[in-house]
Design a protein around this motif. Structure first.
Motif, PDB file in Angstrom:
ATOM      1  N   ASN A 145       0.843  -1.197   0.000  1.00 39.55           N
ATOM      2  CA  ASN A 145       0.000   0.000   0.000  1.00 39.55           C
ATOM      3  C   ASN A 145       0.875   1.243   0.000  1.00 39.55           C
ATOM      4  OD1 ASN A 145      -1.720   2.253   1.255  1.00 39.55           O
ATOM      5  ND2 ASN A 145      -3.228   0.640   0.928  1.00 39.55           N
ATOM      6  N   SER A 146       0.625   2.149  -0.956  1.00 39.71           N
ATOM      7  CA  SER A 146       1.429   3.367  -1.079  1.00 39.71           C
ATOM      8  C   SER A 146       0.592   4.622  -0.867  1.00 39.71           C
ATOM      9  CB  SER A 146       2.107   3.419  -2.456  1.00 39.71           C
ATOM     10  OG  SER A 146       1.124   3.391  -3.488  1.00 39.71           O
ATOM     11  N   ALA A 147      -0.546   4.511  -0.180  1.00 43.29           N
ATOM     12  CA  ALA A 147      -1.416   5.665   0.006  1.00 43.29           C
ATOM     13  C   ALA A 147      -0.727   6.793   0.760  1.00 43.29           C
ATOM     14  CB  ALA A 147      -2.697   5.253   0.742  1.00 43.29           C
ATOM     15  N   LEU A 148       0.172   6.454   1.697  1.00 45.46           N
ATOM     16  CA  LEU A 148       0.807   7.475   2.522  1.00 45.46           C
ATOM     17  C   LEU A 148       2.221   7.823   2.077  1.00 45.46           C
ATOM     18  CD1 LEU A 148      -0.338   6.353   6.090  1.00 45.46           C
ATOM     19  CD2 LEU A 148      -1.412   8.019   4.562  1.00 45.46           C
ATOM     20  N   GLY A 149       2.769   7.084   1.130  1.00 46.47           N
ATOM     21  CA  GLY A 149       4.126   7.364   0.698  1.00 46.47           C
ATOM     22  C   GLY A 149       4.754   6.143   0.067  1.00 46.47           C
ATOM     23  N   PRO A 150       6.055   6.202  -0.245  1.00 46.20           N
ATOM     24  CA  PRO A 150       6.734   5.057  -0.853  1.00 46.20           C
ATOM     25  C   PRO A 150       6.659   3.825   0.042  1.00 46.20           C
ATOM     26  CG  PRO A 150       8.322   6.695  -0.092  1.00 46.20           C
ATOM     27  CD  PRO A 150       6.975   7.321   0.007  1.00 46.20           C
ATOM     28  N   TYR A 151       6.629   2.657  -0.570  1.00 46.38           N
ATOM     29  CA  TYR A 151       6.599   1.413   0.195  1.00 46.38           C
ATOM     30  C   TYR A 151       7.805   1.376   1.126  1.00 46.38           C
ATOM     31  CZ  TYR A 151       3.722   0.330  -3.896  1.00 46.38           C
ATOM     32  OH  TYR A 151       2.797   0.382  -4.906  1.00 46.38           O
ATOM     33  N   LYS A 152       7.575   0.952   2.363  1.00 44.11           N
ATOM     34  CA  LYS A 152       8.660   0.913   3.350  1.00 44.11           C
ATOM     35  C   LYS A 152       8.491  -0.327   4.196  1.00 44.11           C
ATOM     36  CE  LYS A 152      12.283   2.751   5.177  1.00 44.11           C
ATOM     37  NZ  LYS A 152      12.891   1.424   5.042  1.00 44.11           N
ATOM     38  N   GLY A 153       9.526  -1.134   4.254  1.00 40.47           N
ATOM     39  CA  GLY A 153       9.499  -2.352   5.057  1.00 40.47           C
ATOM     40  C   GLY A 153      10.732  -3.182   4.774  1.00 40.47           C
ATOM     41  N   GLY A 154      11.072  -4.040   5.697  1.00 40.97           N
ATOM     42  CA  GLY A 154      12.355  -4.732   5.647  1.00 40.97           C
ATOM     43  C   GLY A 154      12.418  -5.894   4.675  1.00 40.97           C
TER      44      GLY A 154
ATOM     45  N   ALA B 299       3.899  -7.370   5.449  1.00 36.37           N
ATOM     46  CA  ALA B 299       3.635  -6.155   4.673  1.00 36.37           C
ATOM     47  C   ALA B 299       2.301  -5.531   5.053  1.00 36.37           C
ATOM     48  CB  ALA B 299       3.675  -6.475   3.183  1.00 36.37           C
ATOM     49  N   PHE B 300       1.305  -6.370   5.325  1.00 37.09           N
ATOM     50  CA  PHE B 300      -0.008  -5.870   5.744  1.00 37.09           C
ATOM     51  C   PHE B 300       0.091  -5.154   7.087  1.00 37.09           C
ATOM     52  CE2 PHE B 300      -4.249  -6.596   7.722  1.00 37.09           C
ATOM     53  CZ  PHE B 300      -5.018  -5.901   6.799  1.00 37.09           C
ATOM     54  N   GLU B 301       0.780  -5.768   8.041  1.00 38.02           N
ATOM     55  CA  GLU B 301       1.001  -5.123   9.338  1.00 38.02           C
ATOM     56  C   GLU B 301       1.762  -3.811   9.168  1.00 38.02           C
ATOM     57  OE1 GLU B 301       0.920  -6.783  13.036  1.00 38.02           O
ATOM     58  OE2 GLU B 301      -0.964  -7.011  11.943  1.00 38.02           O
ATOM     59  N   GLN B 302       2.697  -3.812   8.213  1.00 39.97           N
ATOM     60  CA  GLN B 302       3.550  -2.641   8.010  1.00 39.97           C
ATOM     61  C   GLN B 302       2.752  -1.419   7.578  1.00 39.97           C
ATOM     62  OE1 GLN B 302       7.085  -3.555   8.361  1.00 39.97           O
ATOM     63  NE2 GLN B 302       7.311  -1.391   8.788  1.00 39.97           N
ATOM     64  N   ILE B 303       1.659  -1.626   6.859  1.00 45.49           N
ATOM     65  CA  ILE B 303       0.823  -0.499   6.429  1.00 45.49           C
ATOM     66  C   ILE B 303       0.405   0.337   7.639  1.00 45.49           C
ATOM     67  CG2 ILE B 303      -1.354   0.185   5.344  1.00 45.49           C
ATOM     68  CD1 ILE B 303      -1.332  -2.554   3.895  1.00 45.49           C
ATOM     69  N   PHE B 304      -0.115  -0.333   8.659  1.00 47.61           N
ATOM     70  CA  PHE B 304      -0.687   0.356   9.818  1.00 47.61           C
ATOM     71  C   PHE B 304       0.405   0.809  10.787  1.00 47.61           C
ATOM     72  CE2 PHE B 304      -3.567  -2.953   8.207  1.00 47.61           C
ATOM     73  CZ  PHE B 304      -4.440  -2.102   7.544  1.00 47.61           C
TER      74      PHE B 304
ATOM     75  N   LEU C 274       0.960   4.708  11.869  1.00 52.28           N
ATOM     76  CA  LEU C 274       0.988   5.168  13.255  1.00 52.28           C
ATOM     77  C   LEU C 274       2.168   6.081  13.552  1.00 52.28           C
ATOM     78  CD1 LEU C 274      -0.056   1.877  15.093  1.00 52.28           C
ATOM     79  CD2 LEU C 274      -1.324   4.034  15.121  1.00 52.28           C
ATOM     80  N   THR C 275       3.254   5.964  12.776  1.00 51.55           N
ATOM     81  CA  THR C 275       4.413   6.829  13.021  1.00 51.55           C
ATOM     82  C   THR C 275       4.148   8.276  12.623  1.00 51.55           C
ATOM     83  OG1 THR C 275       5.434   6.535  10.833  1.00 51.55           O
ATOM     84  CG2 THR C 275       5.981   4.897  12.547  1.00 51.55           C
ATOM     85  N   ASP C 276       3.092   8.523  11.825  1.00 43.99           N
ATOM     86  CA  ASP C 276       2.799   9.853  11.281  1.00 43.99           C
ATOM     87  C   ASP C 276       3.883  10.337  10.334  1.00 43.99           C
ATOM     88  OD1 ASP C 276       0.269  10.346  12.223  1.00 43.99           O
ATOM     89  OD2 ASP C 276       0.930  11.340  14.052  1.00 43.99           O
ATOM     90  N   LEU C 277       4.621   9.412   9.741  1.00 48.19           N
ATOM     91  CA  LEU C 277       5.647   9.739   8.755  1.00 48.19           C
ATOM     92  C   LEU C 277       5.161   9.298   7.372  1.00 48.19           C
ATOM     93  CD1 LEU C 277       8.687   8.610  10.910  1.00 48.19           C
ATOM     94  CD2 LEU C 277       8.075  10.962  10.356  1.00 48.19           C
ATOM     95  N   PRO C 278       5.638   9.919   6.296  1.00 46.48           N
ATOM     96  CA  PRO C 278       5.078   9.664   4.966  1.00 46.48           C
ATOM     97  C   PRO C 278       5.624   8.401   4.308  1.00 46.48           C
ATOM     98  CG  PRO C 278       6.785  11.345   4.818  1.00 46.48           C
ATOM     99  CD  PRO C 278       6.640  11.019   6.283  1.00 46.48           C
ATOM    100  N   ILE C 279       5.178   7.251   4.800  1.00 46.33           N
ATOM    101  CA  ILE C 279       5.655   5.968   4.280  1.00 46.33           C
ATOM    102  C   ILE C 279       4.497   4.980   4.172  1.00 46.33           C
ATOM    103  CG2 ILE C 279       8.119   5.985   4.831  1.00 46.33           C
ATOM    104  CD1 ILE C 279       7.489   4.961   7.606  1.00 46.33           C
ATOM    105  N   GLY C 280       4.482   4.241   3.060  1.00 43.74           N
ATOM    106  CA  GLY C 280       3.511   3.182   2.854  1.00 43.74           C
ATOM    107  C   GLY C 280       4.043   1.851   3.361  1.00 43.74           C
ATOM    108  N   GLY C 281       3.320   0.769   3.074  1.00 42.46           N
ATOM    109  CA  GLY C 281       3.674  -0.530   3.634  1.00 42.46           C
ATOM    110  C   GLY C 281       4.166  -1.518   2.597  1.00 42.46           C
ATOM    111  N   GLY C 282       5.289  -2.168   2.889  1.00 37.65           N
ATOM    112  CA  GLY C 282       5.816  -3.218   2.026  1.00 37.65           C
ATOM    113  C   GLY C 282       6.706  -4.154   2.823  1.00 37.65           C
ATOM    114  N   LYS C 283       7.123  -5.240   2.210  1.00 37.67           N
ATOM    115  CA  LYS C 283       8.027  -6.202   2.848  1.00 37.67           C
ATOM    116  C   LYS C 283       8.618  -7.088   1.759  1.00 37.67           C
ATOM    117  CE  LYS C 283       9.329  -7.130   7.146  1.00 37.67           C
ATOM    118  NZ  LYS C 283       9.591  -6.134   8.193  1.00 37.67           N
ATOM    119  N   GLY C 284       9.749  -7.708   2.051  1.00 39.55           N
ATOM    120  CA  GLY C 284      10.355  -8.578   1.048  1.00 39.55           C
ATOM    121  C   GLY C 284      11.359  -9.512   1.678  1.00 39.55           C
TER     122      GLY C 284
END
Length: 449
Positions: A86-95, A111-116, A120-130
């Motif tokens: 999910n990139s609604a809040l910003g670039p995908y971000k996850g480990g 990755a799903f957990e990472q979205i939320f 919660l951090t209030d920083l401009p990042i979406g959710g991803g994982k790999g």
């Protein structure tokens, strides 16, 4: 239009039918769905636009083979993945996770957990994982370098500082990030912002290594302060012995608590005098040995081979599961409560089964879910992105202060959201609704994409 609970059940049933073999992913979705009905009842527009169907389907799933050559000249191959959820809040971000257990289900749950968590951090990042089903253990540095170079050769096509910014996770530390970054640079030229968790020499952030462990302790610190309490003389049981556990122990000692356990995949060590941080770091970070080596250096420490720390009868005030998913089931949860545990804060991702989490909540244990309590790691990753963009490196104190502030805001957000929906101290509900609300609003504003 059906009511909120019926709508959730419809989406849930559809997911269970289509993804029936993805156990971990379905567990994460079910836990999320278990507490968002009150929010959806207030916001019929999200139901009208079928937002739950959209948010539970990744925007992109990338799978690729990773061929590499071992030191004996043999050809090997592993499966590589990147879930851009999910990139609604910003670039995908996850480990990125390198471990034999890695599969599509585990990475989708993460990755799903990472979205939320990222929301919660209030920083401009979406959710991803790999990651990949590659095991760094027992491999030479040259084998790990060749694997990382092959992995990044494909991954580089899909990531970038404004698109998708991976970090480390289990099996991916500074060494692996260095090799991955070097290959990206070779292919795409230098761009410091494409990976986080980098060594300090090429624009990593101070406190990034410590961030998840520090963050989970900060979250509990703010919870205790809210309840007119503190860490002084508290006994803490911890699982894991990687970065999260080690630096949680470091911060606990600084705040006056005593951590008495650590664990690895072979068993756990109990040190009634308190874990000796210097010895633990020497064993795990320098010697890269198992915890049996720790027990040999500490005369009063006991090592329990093949056992889970959560099956012990160690009396403790606080529990920090910092190892891996589903390490605490309902039987272990009951034993933990019997042992006097009053706070359970997840340093790992989904270490408690849904039944265990519900048991803690029903028995008035302060249960702090990973998407809130362990968000410190990704928070400092986002701060690393900001430093890279500014071509600056902030001081340790500055980053640490921002981390503490972020964890305070996350705690307040979870607490206040739970209270608003009549579930005081239900931090699972608070985290799920608060994390979802921001993403849902952004998705609706951006239209059907």
């Amino acid at each position: 239009m059906t009511n909120a609970k019926e709508y959730i059940q419809q989406v849930q049933q559809s997911l269970h039918e289509k993804d029936h073999d993805q156990t971990e992913f379905l567990q994460a979705v079910d836990e999320f769905f278990s507490s968002i009905a009150p929010f959806l009842a207030e916001h019929s527009e999200y139901q009208k636009h079928n937002l739950l169907q959209l948010i539970t389907l990744p925007e992109r799933v990338i799978q690729f083979r990773v061929p590499w050559q071992d030191d004996n000249g043999n050809w090997q191959v592993n499966r590589g993945y990147r879930i851009q959820f999910n990139s609604a809040l910003g670039p995908y971000k996850g480990g990125l996770r390198f471990h034999p257990s890695v599969n599509l289900s585990i990475l989708k749950f993460l990755a799903f957990e990472q979205i939320f968590k990222n929301s919660l951090t209030d920083l401009p990042i979406g959710g991803g994982k790999g990651g990949a089903d590659f095991d760094p253990k027992g491999k030479s540095d040259n084998e790990i370098m060749r694997f990382c170079q092959s992995f990044m050769t494909e991954l580089a096509k899909h990531v970038g500082p404004n698109t998708d910014v991976p970090a480390g996770d289990i099996g991916v530390g500074g060494r692996e990030i260095g090799y991955l970054f070097g290959q990206y640079k070779r292919l795409r030229q230098y761009d410091a912002g494409v990976l986080t968790g980098k060594p300090l020499e090429f624009w990593g952030s101070k406190v990034r290594t410590e961030a998840t462990g520090y963050g989970v302790v900060y979250y509990v610190k703010h919870l205790l302060e809210d309840k007119k309490d503190n860490f002084k003389d508290k006994t803490v049981v911890i699982s894991g012995s990687g970065n999260v556990a080690i630096y949680a122990i470091e911060k606990l000692i600084e705040l006056g608590a005593k951590a008495v356990t650590a664990s690895d995949s072979n068993g756990y060590v109990y040190d009634p005098e308190g874990i000796d941080l210097d010895v633990l770091k020497e064993v795990k970070e320098v010697q890269r040995e198992r915890l049996t080596a720790y027990a040999k250096k500490r005369p009063n420490a006991q090592y329990f081979d093949g056992e889970s720390v959560w099956n012990s009868e160690i009396q403790a005030d606080i529990a920090l599961p910092c190892a891996t998913q589903n390490e605490i089931d309902i039987k272990k949860a009951k034993l933990m409560v019997a042992n006097g545990v009053k706070v359970v804060a997840e340093g790992a991702n989904m270490p408690c089964t849904m039944e265990a989490a519900q048991y803690f909540i029903e028995h008035n244990i302060f249960y702090c879910p990973g998407k809130a309590a362990n968000a410190g790691g990704v928070a400092v990753s986002a701060l690393e992105m900001a430093q890279n963009s500014q071509r600056q490196q902030w001081s340790k104190d500055e980053v640490d202060k921002q981390l503490d502030d972020i964890m305070l805001n996350i705690y307040h957000n979870c607490r206040d959201t739970a209270e608003r929906y009549g579930q005081k101290d239900n931090f699972m509900m608070g985290a799920n609704i608060a994390g979802f609300a921001k993403v849902a609003k952004a998705m609706l504003a951006q239209g059907l994409v």
